[in-house]
Design a protein around this motif. Sequence first.
Motif, PDB file in Angstrom:
ATOM      1  N   LEU A  30       0.823  -1.212   0.000  1.00 29.84           N
ATOM      2  CA  LEU A  30       0.000   0.000   0.000  1.00 29.84           C
ATOM      3  C   LEU A  30       0.853   1.256   0.000  1.00 29.84           C
ATOM      4  O   LEU A  30       0.569   2.212  -0.714  1.00 29.84           O
ATOM      5  CB  LEU A  30      -0.937   0.006   1.212  1.00 29.84           C
ATOM      6  N   SER A  31       1.910   1.251   0.797  1.00 30.91           N
ATOM      7  CA  SER A  31       2.763   2.434   0.862  1.00 30.91           C
ATOM      8  C   SER A  31       3.330   2.742  -0.523  1.00 30.91           C
ATOM      9  O   SER A  31       3.281   3.878  -0.989  1.00 30.91           O
ATOM     10  CB  SER A  31       3.875   2.225   1.889  1.00 30.91           C
ATOM     11  N   ALA A  32       3.842   1.717  -1.192  1.00 28.78           N
ATOM     12  CA  ALA A  32       4.412   1.926  -2.523  1.00 28.78           C
ATOM     13  C   ALA A  32       3.330   2.368  -3.502  1.00 28.78           C
ATOM     14  O   ALA A  32       3.554   3.253  -4.331  1.00 28.78           O
ATOM     15  CB  ALA A  32       5.056   0.634  -3.017  1.00 28.78           C
ATOM     16  N   ASN A 377      -3.610   2.788   9.903  1.00 24.69           N
ATOM     17  CA  ASN A 377      -2.860   2.065  10.939  1.00 24.69           C
ATOM     18  C   ASN A 377      -1.532   1.544  10.418  1.00 24.69           C
ATOM     19  O   ASN A 377      -0.996   0.572  10.943  1.00 24.69           O
ATOM     20  CB  ASN A 377      -3.680   0.876  11.439  1.00 24.69           C
ATOM     21  N   MET A 378      -1.008   2.142   9.389  1.00 22.27           N
ATOM     22  CA  MET A 378       0.221   1.628   8.804  1.00 22.27           C
ATOM     23  C   MET A 378       1.368   1.636   9.814  1.00 22.27           C
ATOM     24  O   MET A 378       1.567   2.629  10.504  1.00 22.27           O
ATOM     25  CB  MET A 378       0.571   2.478   7.580  1.00 22.27           C
ATOM     26  N   PRO A 379       2.095   0.521   9.937  1.00 18.51           N
ATOM     27  CA  PRO A 379       3.175   0.463  10.945  1.00 18.51           C
ATOM     28  C   PRO A 379       4.427   1.198  10.473  1.00 18.51           C
ATOM     29  O   PRO A 379       5.451   0.601  10.228  1.00 18.51           O
ATOM     30  CB  PRO A 379       3.421  -1.047  11.090  1.00 18.51           C
ATOM     31  N   LYS A 462       5.352  12.516  -0.115  1.00 19.29           N
ATOM     32  CA  LYS A 462       6.752  12.535  -0.552  1.00 19.29           C
ATOM     33  C   LYS A 462       7.714  12.238   0.592  1.00 19.29           C
ATOM     34  O   LYS A 462       8.829  11.780   0.371  1.00 19.29           O
ATOM     35  CB  LYS A 462       7.091  13.888  -1.184  1.00 19.29           C
ATOM     36  N   LYS A 463       7.273  12.500   1.800  1.00 17.11           N
ATOM     37  CA  LYS A 463       8.099  12.179   2.974  1.00 17.11           C
ATOM     38  C   LYS A 463       7.870  10.742   3.449  1.00 17.11           C
ATOM     39  O   LYS A 463       8.367  10.343   4.495  1.00 17.11           O
ATOM     40  CB  LYS A 463       7.757  13.127   4.137  1.00 17.11           C
ATOM     41  N   TYR A 464       7.088   9.983   2.721  1.00 18.72           N
ATOM     42  CA  TYR A 464       6.744   8.597   3.092  1.00 18.72           C
ATOM     43  C   TYR A 464       5.928   8.548   4.384  1.00 18.72           C
ATOM     44  O   TYR A 464       5.942   7.553   5.090  1.00 18.72           O
ATOM     45  CB  TYR A 464       7.989   7.717   3.249  1.00 18.72           C
ATOM     46  N   GLU A 465       5.247   9.653   4.692  1.00 20.48           N
ATOM     47  CA  GLU A 465       4.400   9.659   5.897  1.00 20.48           C
ATOM     48  C   GLU A 465       2.955   9.544   5.441  1.00 20.48           C
ATOM     49  O   GLU A 465       2.243  10.533   5.299  1.00 20.48           O
ATOM     50  CB  GLU A 465       4.666  10.922   6.716  1.00 20.48           C
ATOM     51  N   PHE A 466       2.558   8.289   5.228  1.00 19.62           N
ATOM     52  CA  PHE A 466       1.279   8.052   4.593  1.00 19.62           C
ATOM     53  C   PHE A 466       0.098   8.213   5.547  1.00 19.62           C
ATOM     54  O   PHE A 466      -0.983   8.592   5.137  1.00 19.62           O
ATOM     55  CB  PHE A 466       1.282   6.670   3.931  1.00 19.62           C
ATOM     56  N   ARG A 467       0.334   7.932   6.810  1.00 15.52           N
ATOM     57  CA  ARG A 467      -0.749   8.152   7.783  1.00 15.52           C
ATOM     58  C   ARG A 467      -1.061   9.633   7.846  1.00 15.52           C
ATOM     59  O   ARG A 467      -2.228  10.031   7.838  1.00 15.52           O
ATOM     60  CB  ARG A 467      -0.330   7.679   9.173  1.00 15.52           C
ATOM     61  N   ALA A 468      -0.010  10.435   7.946  1.00  9.19           N
ATOM     62  CA  ALA A 468      -0.198  11.888   8.024  1.00  9.19           C
ATOM     63  C   ALA A 468      -0.848  12.403   6.753  1.00  9.19           C
ATOM     64  O   ALA A 468      -1.693  13.301   6.791  1.00  9.19           O
ATOM     65  CB  ALA A 468       1.145  12.570   8.256  1.00  9.19           C
ATOM     66  N   ALA A 469      -0.483  11.820   5.620  1.00 10.35           N
ATOM     67  CA  ALA A 469      -1.071  12.241   4.347  1.00 10.35           C
ATOM     68  C   ALA A 469      -2.572  11.948   4.338  1.00 10.35           C
ATOM     69  O   ALA A 469      -3.372  12.759   3.870  1.00 10.35           O
ATOM     70  CB  ALA A 469      -0.383  11.519   3.197  1.00 10.35           C
ATOM     71  N   LEU A 470      -2.935  10.800   4.872  1.00  9.97           N
ATOM     72  CA  LEU A 470      -4.349  10.431   4.911  1.00  9.97           C
ATOM     73  C   LEU A 470      -5.124  11.378   5.830  1.00  9.97           C
ATOM     74  O   LEU A 470      -6.241  11.797   5.526  1.00  9.97           O
ATOM     75  CB  LEU A 470      -4.499   8.982   5.384  1.00  9.97           C
ATOM     76  N   THR A 471      -4.516  11.703   6.964  1.00  4.62           N
ATOM     77  CA  THR A 471      -5.139  12.668   7.874  1.00  4.62           C
ATOM     78  C   THR A 471      -5.334  14.004   7.161  1.00  4.62           C
ATOM     79  O   THR A 471      -6.381  14.642   7.285  1.00  4.62           O
ATOM     80  CB  THR A 471      -4.250  12.863   9.123  1.00  4.62           C
ATOM     81  N   ALA A 472      -4.331  14.419   6.413  1.00  4.74           N
ATOM     82  CA  ALA A 472      -4.422  15.687   5.676  1.00  4.74           C
ATOM     83  C   ALA A 472      -5.550  15.635   4.648  1.00  4.74           C
ATOM     84  O   ALA A 472      -6.239  16.632   4.411  1.00  4.74           O
ATOM     85  CB  ALA A 472      -3.089  15.991   5.002  1.00  4.74           C
TER      86      ALA A 472
END
Length: 710
Positions: A30-32, A377-379, A462-472
């Motif tokens: 999912l991250s990729a 909930n991505m680890p 772009k920072k690989y912070e996908f949880r934060a991206a989803l929150t945004a």
Amino acid sequence: MNEPKRYLVTSALPYANGPLHIGHLAGAYLSADIFVRYLRLMGKDVVYIGGSDEHGAAITIRAKKEGTTPRAIIDKYHELFEDTFQKIGISFDKYHRTSEQIHHETSQDFFRALHKKGEFVEQTTEQYYDEDSKQFLADRYIIGTCPKCNHTEAYGDQCENCGSTLSPTDLIEPRSTLSGNKPVLKTTTHWYLPLDKYEAWLREWVETGLVDSEKTHDPKAWKNHVLGQCKSWLDGGLQPRSMTRDLDWGVDVPQEIEGAEGKKLYVWMDAPIGYISATKQWALDNDKDWKPYWQDKDTALIHFIGKDNIVFHCLIFPAILKAEGNYILPVNVPANQFMNLEGRKISTSKNWAVWVHEYVQEFEGREDELRYNMIRNMPEQRDSEFTWKGFQDTNNNELVNNIANFINRVVVLTNKYYEGSVPEIDQRHLVNSSVAQGESASYKEELRILFDGLRNVGANIKKYEFRAALTALMEISSKGNQLLQFNEPWKKQKTEPEDVKVVMNLGIQIVAALSVACRPFLPFTSDNLRGILNLPAIEEKGEWQAMLDTLEKEEAIIPAGHQINKPSHLFTKISDEVIAAQIAKLEATEAANKGVEYEAVKDTIQFDDFSKLDLRTGKITAAEKMKKAKKLLKLTVDLGFEERTVVSGIAEFFKPEDVIGQEIVLVANLAPRKLRGVESQGMILMSENEKGELGFVSPPKDWITGFTVR
RNA sequence: GGCGCGGUAGCUCAGGUGGUUAGAGCGCAGGAUUCAUAAUCCUGAGGUCGGGGGUUCGGGUCCCCCCCACGCUACCA
């Protein structure tokens, strides 16, 4: 570092030996997928590579066990993987497999290149060879009598009876599992990659990002646990690692090289090269050149993996790439940690998992709901947990109540007030700000807020912070709800219709933005939403960038007069019953696991065999923890006629003070063995239950020590 | 045992280079509202930041020790 010209993104190759579970998804796929979809939406040149890892001894052994062929096993799982990835929306540009001819050739070329350059160190050792089958035997293909416990079916790497780690030459009366014959010792040569020689540059590369004085990445952008794991390996000193094996399933070592007969590439040499061969196949399929993606310094290579693969992607594969000489090194390896399930580790063998192929079947049409929960909930920095209750909560509270409801409100009102046509507006009419209650804002100011929100989503990806991206992403939707709430169009429509037009036009712009911005996370929803908005489907060819360009000019994304479709629900609630059924399924698994499995009784022995054992009653008179060993206790055992020192692997279950006075049965004539520097003179009998816990086998209370047991 | 990532509100988690009353979402309590899938919006309660020392005018943030969970590694006669 400059913005790269192109990206080559990989996800770990799943091993074709069992189905995919949610841990795989959350770890490397999912991250990729989010990352590459975003890059495509930004108009970047990106290729996303994956494939099935189909070699290695585990697959042959499994084939043997199931009475089938390795080919049948890899075909089965490769098909399952491809289907599952496609259904859950992992958007590989090429999903390949390591059994393909092009892969064999590519990895052999790599081997040749390294061999020719003299990078390998050849080492010759003696190993068992089966003369009937004409091949060297991998550890698992040799069975014999365990030198420690006399178990007659011990494997060459381990005795499953006593748990000893063995080497094939330790076995008494070894025999080949292929022919049953006694194998002969024969010298064999293997090619080792001298990682110790590369240690210095690997360290500099990992710690500073410099290779040959050129900056190739920023170590600060790497995750802590990735850097930590690499440094741990480097500090421990790297050892030469054999890049070949004596196996019959895998990529042949190029046959023109002397001594190559019967040898295969080590899977960890072969598998990562699979990324390259898959890229080659992609290039052939699409009439492109693969080389720039792997060999041009302006390419950013990024490996998405789980934490178990860190050493291979951060040290061994880079070492191989650099040794070859023409290849770039990864700019980042954003490894994720592990995802647990309902409080426990996911376990394939214990069937403690949510299988993705089952999910897509049972929850057809709800693929994005799982994706959403996984991303949320991505680890990313530490292990995380999936629960079905949490899945229900995120679906019902966030997808249904927040985003789907917001979109529905806008679409319903637009249909009701303007018959589905985006209203023409007069920008002199102000609205109540969506971010500051009580303050007014212009149309353009609100577009700017939307612009900032979208940029925030992208920056986090772009920072690989996908949880934060989803929150945004969800914040954009929340602001949409606030815009409606603060402006109350349902009240103002009668009194101030011109103001309402501005509000509703903005609402439509936000929904349109969401149809693009949700794409990396929720691709199926994106398609559905484009349908509701009557907009062309997203092709992931620069749409996000185009949208930002428009908004930056403070212009609308959807022009006035555009006709949208009737409302329909993007997400619906998940009921308690559905969740209860899934939990029941896990409970059934748990119950099945609890069932006691009895080990099969071993081969019959004669009385003489038994009478060789000298078992004695004894009593533990002293106990202390062994230094530098987690499992070992050093015990003093009183046998009445003498005292023995016994080292026993029970420290995980018993504290030293608790075992003093314990009556035990000792194997008194077992050959002594040194453990952690202490000679152990015998073995204490223990019984192991289904959980692996140990309990003493004891004589009756106050029995006299030193008596025989028979 | 060695090494590594973590331990922050009931739950899931944010908190570069130390600085005023420690944040978010969910859950909970109260209020507003009805366009919307009883959805939404506002307000509020809730934390001795794993424990103990230390450096500092000041520590969630730095140093030392310990405890817990996870991973890698050694180790189960």
